[in-house]
Design a protein around this motif. Structure first.
Motif, PDB file in Angstrom:
ATOM      1  N   THR A 277      54.144  59.675  41.060  1.00 40.71           N
ATOM      2  CA  THR A 277      53.496  59.640  42.367  1.00 40.71           C
ATOM      3  C   THR A 277      54.390  58.953  43.401  1.00 40.71           C
ATOM      4  OG1 THR A 277      52.431  57.468  42.069  1.00 40.71           O
ATOM      5  CG2 THR A 277      51.273  59.403  41.167  1.00 40.71           C
TER       6      THR A 277
ATOM      7  N   GLY B  28      46.988  55.378  46.725  1.00 40.59           N
ATOM      8  CA  GLY B  28      47.359  56.778  46.584  1.00 40.59           C
ATOM      9  C   GLY B  28      46.207  57.649  46.143  1.00 40.59           C
TER      10      GLY B  28
ATOM     11  N   ARG C   4      52.413  59.115  34.431  1.00 39.18           N
ATOM     12  CA  ARG C   4      51.800  59.848  35.541  1.00 39.18           C
ATOM     13  C   ARG C   4      51.947  59.082  36.856  1.00 39.18           C
ATOM     14  NH1 ARG C   4      51.917  64.716  33.341  1.00 39.18           N
ATOM     15  NH2 ARG C   4      50.680  64.845  31.416  1.00 39.18           N
TER      16      ARG C   4
ATOM     17  N   PRO D 232      46.492  62.183  41.067  1.00 38.39           N
ATOM     18  CA  PRO D 232      46.612  63.567  40.585  1.00 38.39           C
ATOM     19  C   PRO D 232      45.659  63.796  39.419  1.00 38.39           C
ATOM     20  CG  PRO D 232      48.477  62.248  39.847  1.00 38.39           C
ATOM     21  CD  PRO D 232      47.684  61.373  40.773  1.00 38.39           C
TER      22      PRO D 232
END
Length: 296
Positions: free
Chosen positions: A176, A135, A172, A138
């Protein structure tokens, strides 16, 4: 402003932190439990490794990872999650002394992860697909990772602050699209957990004969169900997985000085000729030639 540009300042902070605590090329183990930092200064040929359940975040450079014929490319600002023990093929494809490959690996604490999941509002979870999850990180995740590495500047704070920041990192990640990987690690009742039980047995007993019916019983699954979920999680069948573990272990034993015949028997092969054939298929050349190339 693009996401890549948005990431630049946070990635810069993470790069500085990793550079400060990677005196050695390769792996650098830190005082923070489960955290290792990596620095590579040149491209490498393909090499074999085992990925434990973990998060890898790439701060600079690029690395290619192949599992079961599926390619994953890690580069600055991307992350990889492995939810089970996986034999992988890796290659550093972008690194130099002036601009090294820099990355961090954080082993995932399943107990802590379960606590974080329990404190969140229930979320729909997509089925796990593929052997790894790749991924785009962020900013909030990069920042949390940079702060975790930054704790190395203040050793007296590690005991209290590191678990807090690790919980934030899990939080976090759970935001995702790759969150399903974390749920697979945390779950104690679904097919992912039971498949992981079979994977763990193979990791510990790769040198023993494989009876697929007994492995399925261990996982509390039918044989066909185990095959389906095992391949979904690792991109390999149980037999292929065991074979890769055996051949990687044999290579390590030969690097340590054992001859090919001794290594073959030590990892569970009954036929040296079969070992030589499968070794050449995996590593590109027979054992003796491979050892000469590694020592050249």
């Amino acid at each position: 402003m693009s996401d890549a540009l948005d990431q630049t300042p946070c990635l810069g902070n993470l790069c500085q932190g990793i550079l400060a605590y990677t005196p050695h090329v390769g792996e650098n183990i830190t005082p923070i439990t489960g955290l290792s930092l990596y620095r590579r200064i040149a491209q490498t040929p393909c090499y074999r490794a085992i990925y434990d359940p973990s998060l890898t975040l790439f701060a600079q450079g690029a690395k290619a990872v192949n599992v079961g014929g599926v390619d994953y490319q890690g580069m600055a600002g991307r992350f990889l999650i492995s939810s089970v023990d996986l034999p992988v093929q890796s290659q550093v494809i972008e690194a130099s002394a002036e601009k090294p490959l820099l990355s961090m690996l954080l082993s995932i604490d399943s107990s802590m992860l379960r606590e974080v999941i329990a404190q969140r509002e229930p979320q729909p979870v997509r089925p796990v697909q593929g052997a790894l999850a790749l991924g785009q990180a962020p900013l909030s995740l990069i920042d949390a990772c940079a702060r975790l590495v930054g704790l190395l500047d203040c050793p007296q704070d590690i005991g209290f602050m590191a678990p807090l920041i690790q919980r934030e990192i899990y939080y976090r990640l759970l935001q995702t699209p790759q969150a399903a990987r974390l749920h697979a690690i945390a779950s104690a009742s679904d097919h992912s957990h039971r498949t992981a039980r079979a994977i763990g047995w193979l990791r510990r007993n790769y040198d023993q004969p494989l009876r697929i019916e007994a492995l399925a019983d261990l996982a509390s699954m039918g044989v066909s169900t185990l095959h389906h979920h095992f391949r979904a999680m690792t991109a390999m069948s149980p037999l292929q997985y065991q074979k890769q573990l055996r051949l990687q272990a044999a290579r390590e034993k030969m690097i340590g000085g054992l001859d090919a015949t001794g290594a073959a028997y030590a990892v569970g092969y009954e036929s040296v000729s079969q070992f030589n054939r499968e070794y050449a298929r995996l590593f590109g050349q027979p054992p003796l030639r491979d050892m000469r190339a590694l020592k050249a």
